[in-house]
Design a protein around this motif. Structure first.
Motif, PDB file in Angstrom:
ATOM      1  N   SER A  27       0.824  -1.207   0.000  1.00 41.87           N
ATOM      2  CA  SER A  27       0.000   0.000   0.000  1.00 41.87           C
ATOM      3  C   SER A  27       0.863   1.264   0.000  1.00 41.87           C
ATOM      4  O   SER A  27       0.419   2.318  -0.412  1.00 41.87           O
ATOM      5  CB  SER A  27      -0.925   0.006   1.206  1.00 41.87           C
ATOM      6  OG  SER A  27      -0.170   0.118   2.390  1.00 41.87           O
ATOM      7  N   LEU A 112       0.993 -10.919  -1.520  1.00 40.31           N
ATOM      8  CA  LEU A 112      -0.259 -11.632  -1.288  1.00 40.31           C
ATOM      9  C   LEU A 112      -1.267 -10.730  -0.599  1.00 40.31           C
ATOM     10  O   LEU A 112      -2.426 -10.634  -0.992  1.00 40.31           O
ATOM     11  CB  LEU A 112       0.042 -12.842  -0.406  1.00 40.31           C
ATOM     12  CG  LEU A 112      -1.111 -13.778  -0.101  1.00 40.31           C
ATOM     13  CD1 LEU A 112      -1.631 -14.379  -1.391  1.00 40.31           C
ATOM     14  CD2 LEU A 112      -0.669 -14.881   0.842  1.00 40.31           C
ATOM     15  N   ALA A 113      -0.792 -10.079   0.422  1.00 44.26           N
ATOM     16  CA  ALA A 113      -1.675  -9.245   1.216  1.00 44.26           C
ATOM     17  C   ALA A 113      -2.127  -8.020   0.434  1.00 44.26           C
ATOM     18  O   ALA A 113      -3.253  -7.552   0.577  1.00 44.26           O
ATOM     19  CB  ALA A 113      -0.978  -8.820   2.493  1.00 44.26           C
ATOM     20  N   THR A 116      -5.115  -8.061  -2.821  1.00 46.80           N
ATOM     21  CA  THR A 116      -6.472  -8.573  -2.679  1.00 46.80           C
ATOM     22  C   THR A 116      -7.481  -7.668  -3.364  1.00 46.80           C
ATOM     23  O   THR A 116      -8.572  -8.097  -3.693  1.00 46.80           O
ATOM     24  CB  THR A 116      -6.855  -8.705  -1.206  1.00 46.80           C
ATOM     25  OG1 THR A 116      -6.473  -7.506  -0.539  1.00 46.80           O
ATOM     26  CG2 THR A 116      -6.162  -9.885  -0.572  1.00 46.80           C
ATOM     27  N   SER A 117      -7.112  -6.422  -3.546  1.00 44.37           N
ATOM     28  CA  SER A 117      -8.048  -5.515  -4.200  1.00 44.37           C
ATOM     29  C   SER A 117      -8.220  -5.879  -5.664  1.00 44.37           C
ATOM     30  O   SER A 117      -9.287  -5.710  -6.224  1.00 44.37           O
ATOM     31  CB  SER A 117      -7.556  -4.078  -4.054  1.00 44.37           C
ATOM     32  OG  SER A 117      -6.217  -3.991  -4.500  1.00 44.37           O
ATOM     33  N   LEU A 122      -3.377 -11.803  -8.577  1.00 48.02           N
ATOM     34  CA  LEU A 122      -3.050 -13.045  -7.869  1.00 48.02           C
ATOM     35  C   LEU A 122      -3.053 -14.254  -8.800  1.00 48.02           C
ATOM     36  O   LEU A 122      -2.586 -15.319  -8.427  1.00 48.02           O
ATOM     37  CB  LEU A 122      -4.048 -13.282  -6.741  1.00 48.02           C
ATOM     38  CG  LEU A 122      -3.630 -12.816  -5.367  1.00 48.02           C
ATOM     39  CD1 LEU A 122      -4.691 -13.159  -4.345  1.00 48.02           C
ATOM     40  CD2 LEU A 122      -2.310 -13.490  -4.976  1.00 48.02           C
ATOM     41  N   MET A 125      -0.082 -16.502  -9.171  1.00 49.25           N
ATOM     42  CA  MET A 125       0.214 -17.229  -7.942  1.00 49.25           C
ATOM     43  C   MET A 125      -0.749 -18.393  -7.757  1.00 49.25           C
ATOM     44  O   MET A 125      -0.355 -19.490  -7.398  1.00 49.25           O
ATOM     45  CB  MET A 125       0.148 -16.272  -6.745  1.00 49.25           C
ATOM     46  CG  MET A 125       1.196 -16.586  -5.706  1.00 49.25           C
ATOM     47  SD  MET A 125       1.073 -15.588  -4.211  1.00 49.25           S
ATOM     48  CE  MET A 125       2.168 -14.245  -4.556  1.00 49.25           C
ATOM     49  N   ARG A 126      -2.011 -18.138  -8.045  1.00 48.17           N
ATOM     50  CA  ARG A 126      -3.010 -19.202  -7.955  1.00 48.17           C
ATOM     51  C   ARG A 126      -2.656 -20.364  -8.858  1.00 48.17           C
ATOM     52  O   ARG A 126      -2.715 -21.527  -8.463  1.00 48.17           O
ATOM     53  CB  ARG A 126      -4.381 -18.667  -8.376  1.00 48.17           C
ATOM     54  CG  ARG A 126      -4.983 -17.732  -7.402  1.00 48.17           C
ATOM     55  CD  ARG A 126      -6.501 -17.848  -7.368  1.00 48.17           C
ATOM     56  NE  ARG A 126      -6.998 -17.003  -6.299  1.00 48.17           N
ATOM     57  CZ  ARG A 126      -7.297 -15.717  -6.467  1.00 48.17           C
ATOM     58  NH1 ARG A 126      -7.173 -15.151  -7.655  1.00 48.17           N
ATOM     59  NH2 ARG A 126      -7.731 -15.017  -5.444  1.00 48.17           N
ATOM     60  N   PHE A 129       0.182 -22.436  -7.476  1.00 55.49           N
ATOM     61  CA  PHE A 129      -0.234 -23.256  -6.330  1.00 55.49           C
ATOM     62  C   PHE A 129      -0.999 -24.488  -6.804  1.00 55.49           C
ATOM     63  O   PHE A 129      -0.828 -25.581  -6.271  1.00 55.49           O
ATOM     64  CB  PHE A 129      -1.076 -22.429  -5.354  1.00 55.49           C
ATOM     65  CG  PHE A 129      -0.273 -21.833  -4.235  1.00 55.49           C
ATOM     66  CD1 PHE A 129       0.412 -20.638  -4.392  1.00 55.49           C
ATOM     67  CD2 PHE A 129      -0.178 -22.494  -3.009  1.00 55.49           C
ATOM     68  CE1 PHE A 129       1.166 -20.097  -3.356  1.00 55.49           C
ATOM     69  CE2 PHE A 129       0.572 -21.947  -1.964  1.00 55.49           C
ATOM     70  CZ  PHE A 129       1.238 -20.750  -2.140  1.00 55.49           C
ATOM     71  N   ASP A 154       2.680 -24.092   4.418  1.00 54.44           N
ATOM     72  CA  ASP A 154       2.015 -22.819   4.132  1.00 54.44           C
ATOM     73  C   ASP A 154       1.656 -22.094   5.425  1.00 54.44           C
ATOM     74  O   ASP A 154       1.738 -20.862   5.511  1.00 54.44           O
ATOM     75  CB  ASP A 154       0.748 -23.059   3.296  1.00 54.44           C
ATOM     76  CG  ASP A 154       1.070 -23.491   1.879  1.00 54.44           C
ATOM     77  OD1 ASP A 154       2.272 -23.527   1.538  1.00 54.44           O
ATOM     78  OD2 ASP A 154       0.140 -23.796   1.113  1.00 54.44           O
ATOM     79  N   TRP A 157       4.616 -20.375   6.718  1.00 62.51           N
ATOM     80  CA  TRP A 157       4.821 -19.173   5.911  1.00 62.51           C
ATOM     81  C   TRP A 157       3.912 -18.056   6.409  1.00 62.51           C
ATOM     82  O   TRP A 157       4.355 -16.937   6.678  1.00 62.51           O
ATOM     83  CB  TRP A 157       4.519 -19.528   4.450  1.00 62.51           C
ATOM     84  CG  TRP A 157       4.757 -18.448   3.465  1.00 62.51           C
ATOM     85  CD1 TRP A 157       5.854 -17.646   3.379  1.00 62.51           C
ATOM     86  CD2 TRP A 157       3.878 -18.057   2.409  1.00 62.51           C
ATOM     87  NE1 TRP A 157       5.708 -16.775   2.333  1.00 62.51           N
ATOM     88  CE2 TRP A 157       4.510 -17.007   1.721  1.00 62.51           C
ATOM     89  CE3 TRP A 157       2.629 -18.487   1.976  1.00 62.51           C
ATOM     90  CZ2 TRP A 157       3.924 -16.383   0.621  1.00 62.51           C
ATOM     91  CZ3 TRP A 157       2.049 -17.876   0.877  1.00 62.51           C
ATOM     92  CH2 TRP A 157       2.689 -16.836   0.212  1.00 62.51           C
ATOM     93  N   LEU A 158       2.665 -18.393   6.581  1.00 60.38           N
ATOM     94  CA  LEU A 158       1.689 -17.421   7.077  1.00 60.38           C
ATOM     95  C   LEU A 158       2.128 -16.815   8.409  1.00 60.38           C
ATOM     96  O   LEU A 158       2.082 -15.598   8.607  1.00 60.38           O
ATOM     97  CB  LEU A 158       0.327 -18.099   7.238  1.00 60.38           C
ATOM     98  CG  LEU A 158      -0.795 -17.239   7.813  1.00 60.38           C
ATOM     99  CD1 LEU A 158      -1.266 -16.228   6.785  1.00 60.38           C
ATOM    100  CD2 LEU A 158      -1.961 -18.090   8.283  1.00 60.38           C
ATOM    101  N   PHE A 162       3.063 -12.628   8.835  1.00 63.02           N
ATOM    102  CA  PHE A 162       2.319 -11.650   9.598  1.00 63.02           C
ATOM    103  C   PHE A 162       2.735 -11.661  11.055  1.00 63.02           C
ATOM    104  O   PHE A 162       2.116 -11.010  11.889  1.00 63.02           O
ATOM    105  CB  PHE A 162       0.818 -11.916   9.455  1.00 63.02           C
ATOM    106  CG  PHE A 162       0.332 -11.803   8.044  1.00 63.02           C
ATOM    107  CD1 PHE A 162       0.199 -10.561   7.450  1.00 63.02           C
ATOM    108  CD2 PHE A 162       0.044 -12.929   7.304  1.00 63.02           C
ATOM    109  CE1 PHE A 162      -0.235 -10.445   6.140  1.00 63.02           C
ATOM    110  CE2 PHE A 162      -0.387 -12.829   5.986  1.00 63.02           C
ATOM    111  CZ  PHE A 162      -0.531 -11.587   5.408  1.00 63.02           C
TER     112      PHE A 162
END
Lengths: 191, 191
Positions: A27, A112-113, A116-117, A122, A125-126, A129, A154, A157-158, A162
């Motif tokens: 952002s 990733l974060a 999302t907008s 994405l 990346m999808r 995966f 995963d 990773w998450l 965060f």
DNA sequence: ACAAGTATACCGTCTGGACGGTACAGTACC
DNA sequence: GGTACTGTACCGTCCAGACGGTATACTTGT
């Protein structure tokens, strides 16, 4: 569409943008801030990447390709059962660029974060995966075991991304061993 | 700080904001859009939540509390070894609000993704995760087993959230069984 | 009982800044 | 003379937050 990283400056812009994203999140990535970080003018950025979205997209692409390369390298073309699953496990638990902040991993999460907008960003990346999941299910061991390993990786990773109760180095090693044991058991038990 | 959901209108605003976030992501949550969704004026929102950040923060708080309540309910105050770990596993694999799209889970992810710009907003979530991790490690089974279960559950959450190779219902059941088996083995093997 | 004052719960407009993107003239190197 | 930029100026939009206003309920003094 975009000149991208084919040129020297394009690559520098991309690297600078990555630094910025890792430090401050997507952002905070603006054309101006990226220009400043890369030591380039705003016009210079738009010369290489026709829009902000193109820049972000290039970062996603690069991230995915990089992790993919890591997987291939670790697997070392082994065809043994469980080889891909093990590669996935180790790529996540012992990242290549161990030094300190583990750039690549953090970048992926920030991206990733941040995207999302715009779900379109994405997509690459999808797709990857899906490919990896398919490979895991065809890895010569029961699919549910491979999936458990993937999900745990995963999840790690998450938690790193965060900083949600991140797993310490020692605990990480034990968890890794636990998952490897699960994997070995599945390999020796296969019919 | 914020009047928050203590009032009727405050709760309505919060609910409307959640709907909006689930549908369109945090980045699309503006004071105007939230006002329209809630059938309230912009001023009305700022009356109940002194800033946009306060609104988002209230959503994070609510989410965390809700999941926490789910955990407690499932655990049903059982003190048996592995009870908390099992509760965590099942809360993630079989969410309460199964209907359709599983509101709560999606909300958490949208929030998670959307607040990277302001790490402060994630704080309550971080704290809860630390608490849960501590509870998992004190659950009467080897910590590494509990952590594997947690990471896999979080990984499942991640894959659902961003639709990164989401796990089908059947595969999900198999993975769940696999993790439960791991858990049972750990319970019966404990010294 | 009734006016006056005060607190609560909003409404709706305005402003100022941030940002993406455009346009274009200029520069330096090959 | 083209490629690869720099630098400035500008436009349009989006949006957070400030702010002044309004309506209603509740209290308080007399």
């Amino acid at each position: 569409m975009s000149r991208g990283e084919s040129s020297e400056t394009g690559a520098r812009i991309l690297a600078a943008a990555e630094d910025l994203v890792i430090r401050e999140g997507v952002s905070r990535l603006t054309l101006d801030s990226a220009a400043q970080e890369a030591g380039v003018s705003k016009g210079g950025i738009l010369y290489h990447f026709p829009s902000r979205a193109a820049l972000v997209s290039a970062m996603v692409e690069r991230f995915v390709v990089s992790f993919e390369a890591d997987l291939v390298e670790r697997q070392a073309y082994s065809k043994e059962p469980g080889a891909f699953t093990r590669a996935y496990l180790e790529a996540t638990f012992d990242p290549r660029e161990a030094p300190a902040d583990c750039r690549e991993i953090r970048l992926g999460g920030a991206l990733l974060a941040g995207v999302t907008s715009d779900p379109e960003l994405l997509k690459p990346m999808r797709e990857r995966f899906e490919t990896w999941q398919a490979a895991l299910e065809q890895d010569g061991i029961p699919a549910e075991v491979a999936t458990v390993v993937r999900l745990a990786a995963d999840g790690l990773w998450l938690s790193d991304l965060f900083e949600l109760a991140p797993v310490s180095a020692e605990a990480r090693a034990e968890v890794r061993a636990q998952l490897l044991a699960l994997l070995e058991r599945a390999i020796s038990n296969r019919s």
